[in-house]
Design an enzyme around this catalytic site. Sequence first.
Site, PDB file in Angstrom:
ATOM      1  N   ASP A 250      58.684  -9.332 -37.282  1.00 28.60           N
ATOM      2  CA  ASP A 250      59.942  -9.674 -36.750  1.00 28.60           C
ATOM      3  C   ASP A 250      60.947 -10.353 -37.708  1.00 28.60           C
ATOM      4  OD1 ASP A 250      58.348 -12.193 -37.136  1.00 28.60           O
ATOM      5  OD2 ASP A 250      58.130 -12.523 -35.072  1.00 28.60           O
TER       6      ASP A 250
ATOM      7  N   ASN B 119      53.776 -21.634 -27.386  1.00 24.83           N
ATOM      8  CA  ASN B 119      53.993 -21.277 -25.858  1.00 24.83           C
ATOM      9  C   ASN B 119      53.133 -20.037 -25.905  1.00 24.83           C
ATOM     10  OD1 ASN B 119      55.239 -19.404 -27.185  1.00 24.83           O
ATOM     11  ND2 ASN B 119      57.381 -19.899 -26.341  1.00 24.83           N
TER      12      ASN B 119
ATOM     13  N   HIS C 227      53.330 -17.333 -27.775  1.00 22.20           N
ATOM     14  CA  HIS C 227      53.954 -16.044 -27.950  1.00 22.20           C
ATOM     15  C   HIS C 227      53.144 -15.473 -29.226  1.00 22.20           C
ATOM     16  CE1 HIS C 227      57.102 -18.122 -30.794  1.00 22.20           C
ATOM     17  NE2 HIS C 227      56.176 -17.797 -31.506  1.00 22.20           N
TER      18      HIS C 227
ATOM     19  N   GLU D 239      57.946 -13.449 -26.075  1.00 24.40           N
ATOM     20  CA  GLU D 239      57.972 -14.764 -25.404  1.00 24.40           C
ATOM     21  C   GLU D 239      57.383 -14.910 -24.004  1.00 24.40           C
ATOM     22  OE1 GLU D 239      58.492 -17.098 -27.303  1.00 24.40           O
ATOM     23  OE2 GLU D 239      60.642 -17.441 -27.955  1.00 24.40           O
TER      24      GLU D 239
HETATM   25  C1  F6R Z   1      56.115 -14.973 -37.027  1.00 20.82           C
HETATM   26  C2  F6R Z   1      55.964 -14.719 -35.720  1.00 20.82           C
HETATM   27  C3  F6R Z   1      55.602 -15.877 -34.889  1.00 20.82           C
HETATM   28  C4  F6R Z   1      54.797 -17.039 -35.442  1.00 20.82           C
HETATM   29  C5  F6R Z   1      54.714 -18.210 -34.469  1.00 20.82           C
HETATM   30  C6  F6R Z   1      53.819 -19.348 -35.041  1.00 20.82           C
HETATM   31  O1  F6R Z   1      56.352 -13.795 -37.906  1.00 20.82           O
HETATM   32  O2  F6R Z   1      55.863 -13.708 -35.297  1.00 20.82           O
HETATM   33  O3  F6R Z   1      54.798 -15.514 -33.848  1.00 20.82           O
HETATM   34  O4  F6R Z   1      53.393 -16.669 -35.630  1.00 20.82           O
HETATM   35  O5  F6R Z   1      55.899 -18.911 -34.009  1.00 20.82           O
HETATM   36  O6  F6R Z   1      54.660 -19.846 -36.293  1.00 20.82           O
HETATM   37  P1  F6R Z   1      54.090 -20.976 -37.099  1.00 20.82           P
HETATM   38  O7  F6R Z   1      52.788 -20.286 -37.801  1.00 20.82           O
HETATM   39  O8  F6R Z   1      55.282 -21.648 -38.145  1.00 20.82           O
HETATM   40  O9  F6R Z   1      53.402 -21.921 -36.245  1.00 20.82           O
END
Ligand code: F6R
Length: 241
Positions: free
Chosen positions: A67, A136, A138, A143
């Site tokens: 992403d 959450n 995701h 989301e």
């Molecule tokens: C990042 C992504 C997100 C993160 C998630 C956790 O490329 O796709 O799904 O993996 O938001 O983020 P952290 O590791 O910063 O807690």
Amino acid sequence: MRIHVYETEQEACRAAATVIAAQLIRKPDAVLGLATGSSPVPAYLELRRLYEAGVIDFSRARSYNLDEYVGLSSEHPCSYHYFMQENLFSHVNIRPENTHVPDGDAENLDATAQAYDRAIQEAGGIDLQLLGIGRNGHIGFNEPGDEFIYGCHVVDLSESTIQANTRFFASEDEVPRKAISLGIGSIMSAKTVLLIATGESKAEAVRDSVCGPVTPKVQASILRTHPDAIFFLDRAAARLL
Ligand code: F6R
């Protein structure tokens, strides 16, 4: 789905990095699906260490990131393009032309998203997909919602994601409200999926993904139906299992 619990974040990430290293040894031209955020950083450090030690070689590897924020240029220090350069690409011998991160600054984002999915298909699909998990539930920026979206698409980031990611920006106002993300279909099509979750703040999302119903309200729960998904957890993230 298999679950491995380690005492520390360091150990969980090292284990995940070892599986990525094994993938590169078994298939030097592997297609890696990569993630950003805090969770994979120690795994990238370990991959850098293994590369420097001569254990792994990225010269034929190809990568597709999950992403990118909409509206940030690739030079912006908070962009995922920049993150990947800083944390992995500039430290190993992966060829720049073999690395791919969605272009969140493109004029036509829908066309960009479709082209990204096509490029992954033409590369033969993702061999190994690395994931973090949002508080959450995701994965990528898929989301919580009423459905699983199959293809790469533009996402409105949820309030909880905006708040969680404010730590990377000067203020909450600067966090982009939209992102472009691989869909659940591409993630589920990966031959192997590795999810790293570390820290207390991920415990509820891990519990809901592993123990609750398979539901788009907790997008990571779909991984329970994947034939080769492995969760790498530290003790804190596994606390509610
Ligand atoms: C990042 C992504 C997100 C993160 C998630 C956790 O490329 O796709 O799904 O993996 O938001 O983020 P952290 O590791 O910063 O807690």
